[in-house]
Design a protein around this motif. Sequence first.
Motif, short mmCIF file in Angstrom:
data_model
loop_
_atom_site.label_atom_id
_atom_site.label_comp_id
_atom_site.label_asym_id
_atom_site.label_seq_id
_atom_site.Cartn_x
_atom_site.Cartn_y
_atom_site.Cartn_z
N PRO A 44 -32.82 -13.44 22.40
CA PRO A 44 -33.77 -12.32 22.46
C PRO A 44 -33.71 -11.47 23.73
O PRO A 44 -33.75 -10.23 23.64
CB PRO A 44 -35.12 -13.01 22.30
N LEU A 45 -33.59 -12.09 24.91
CA LEU A 45 -33.52 -11.28 26.14
C LEU A 45 -32.25 -10.44 26.16
O LEU A 45 -32.27 -9.27 26.54
CB LEU A 45 -33.58 -12.17 27.37
N GLY A 46 -31.13 -11.05 25.74
CA GLY A 46 -29.88 -10.30 25.70
C GLY A 46 -29.93 -9.16 24.69
O GLY A 46 -29.41 -8.07 24.93
N LEU A 446 -22.67 -4.54 28.96
CA LEU A 446 -23.80 -5.36 29.37
C LEU A 446 -23.40 -6.28 30.52
O LEU A 446 -24.11 -6.40 31.53
CB LEU A 446 -24.31 -6.16 28.17
N GLN A 447 -22.24 -6.95 30.38
CA GLN A 447 -21.82 -7.87 31.43
C GLN A 447 -21.44 -7.13 32.71
O GLN A 447 -21.70 -7.62 33.81
CB GLN A 447 -20.65 -8.73 30.95
N VAL A 448 -20.84 -5.96 32.56
CA VAL A 448 -20.48 -5.18 33.76
C VAL A 448 -21.73 -4.77 34.53
O VAL A 448 -21.72 -4.77 35.78
CB VAL A 448 -19.66 -3.94 33.34
N ILE A 449 -22.80 -4.42 33.84
CA ILE A 449 -24.04 -4.07 34.53
C ILE A 449 -24.49 -5.24 35.40
O ILE A 449 -24.87 -5.06 36.57
CB ILE A 449 -25.14 -3.69 33.51
N ILE A 450 -24.44 -6.45 34.86
CA ILE A 450 -24.82 -7.63 35.63
C ILE A 450 -23.85 -7.86 36.78
O ILE A 450 -24.24 -8.21 37.90
CB ILE A 450 -24.89 -8.86 34.72
#
Length: 565
Positions: A44-46, A446-450
């Motif tokens: 859910p958070l993802g 999404l992963q790049v943002i993190i």
Amino acid sequence: MRMSSGFGRTLREAPSEAELTAHQLILRAGLARQLLAGGMALLPLGMRVFRRIEALMHAELAAIGAGEFRTPVVHAASLWQQTGRYAQYGEAMLRFENRNQQALLFAPTHEEAVAELARREVDSYRQLPSLLYQIHTKYRDELRVRGGLLRLREFTMLDAYSLDADWAGLDAVYDRVALAFETIFERCGVRFTAVEADGGEMGGREPREYMAFSGSGEDTLAVCQSCNYAANSEVAVRGQAAATNEILPAMSEIATPACTTIAELATFLQVSEAQTAKAVFFNSEKGLIFVVVRGDREVNEIKLRAAAGVSVLEAATLEQISAVGAVAGYASPVGLSNVTVIADHSVVGVGGLVAGANRSGYHLQNVVYGRDWQATIVADIANVEAGDACPSCGASLSLERGIEIGHIFKLGTRYTEALGATYLDPQGQAQPIVMGSYGIGLERLLQVIIEQHHDEKGIVWPASVAPFDLHLVQLGASATVSDAANQLYQQLHAAGVSVLYDDRNESAGVKFNDADLLGMPWRLTVGERGLKQNTVELRNRATGVVDTIGLDQAVTTIKNIEQRA
């Protein structure tokens, strides 16, 4: 959302298979879980981050007049056979048959489907131009998956497709989509650059990649800090040095026993590797290719394939090398005429080099291109290195690591001609529709943002894509604290603020650590001590600054912050 009833949990330690920091944080924060190699389930958070990224994409594509559509993820093999990509895609394409023995495939991309739709829907120039997009699933049976969400077999992409009557129309929409993509990246808080790229199996003109700067990136970028030049190292070129006019002595043979590598040769003769010529042999569908680069350079196979006009390169066998009169370890283009020789610019116009003599145990000194040997083709076929001259301005190039987050192509008529997608022009003549293709990988973004937004404690989400605007922390389980926190939760929700409410029966340390790990832009803490003063604590995740505000002003304060963001 209440954490006490939310699905998914945080982890104190990252699983051992996660090597990249962003991958570790994705697992520790409970954003996603791996179900199989190359297959990740978003929790859910993802999914909340995913949906916020999607919303930005919908907004920017709508702003340039794109219409949303949707194609099936399962395609008929016949479409891909007509374009030639059914065989070209190789093992990365997952093929199967239905109960009627019809050949099908899970789409690794959707150009064929779009061209077929255009064939069926577009008859006249009056129906052009058109710009479509979808956010949809793809499947590529990657040989290797890595890095969490970076390289999946099943993944989601924003794909836009333009249909135009001519190349001028494609040029115009290409620039509009490029600007929309750049706006999406900026709104996601990503630091990126646009680079020249290889078109790969997609084909077309002017392929451009969008690369996010990252020390853990798979790609190497050649970047000039003095001008706007930037390119993937797969296609990056370097400025050429001026040719030397030095008069050199005649070529001569010298004994070089047991010197079958450039390193051994340079050490034996006490010269630099840059003073030697390296011979590399490849087999292709056109036969043997003899490649010559400067000894300190490495062959770039992507550029070599383009220069040679071939699609397949593999290491040549000793028998193939011997058949053209060359000797492995001592090979030279000198005296050979029955083989295709491709020379890099680094061995042309640079004076005398040491090259093989095509005789075991011997090399040639003062070998000069043009005087002593000729190539079939001279081209830039070596990897760019840090310090090479920029091809645009001459300044030094630097090498950076990057992660591809988007790719845009001017496809032209490759697919529409193959599938018969034409329109009638004003003169009533049939013309092929001109296509463009534009894509962004969502899970990868999404992963790049993190990757670009984290610290030693966890994720630091940009407000534009954070799962929630606010992390509400209830400290203590007394009725006073519980009632105040619950009332705030309801008031904030009514005011349009999205809230992750930590109402679990956990210690303050656990709750604060999870708040830092999950990384919402703001943390609001409700505790017994503050309530005695009728106050709560508001903390900014990015700066760590804590403000004490009145309980009755909390909702208004947070709402004002959200409006300014």
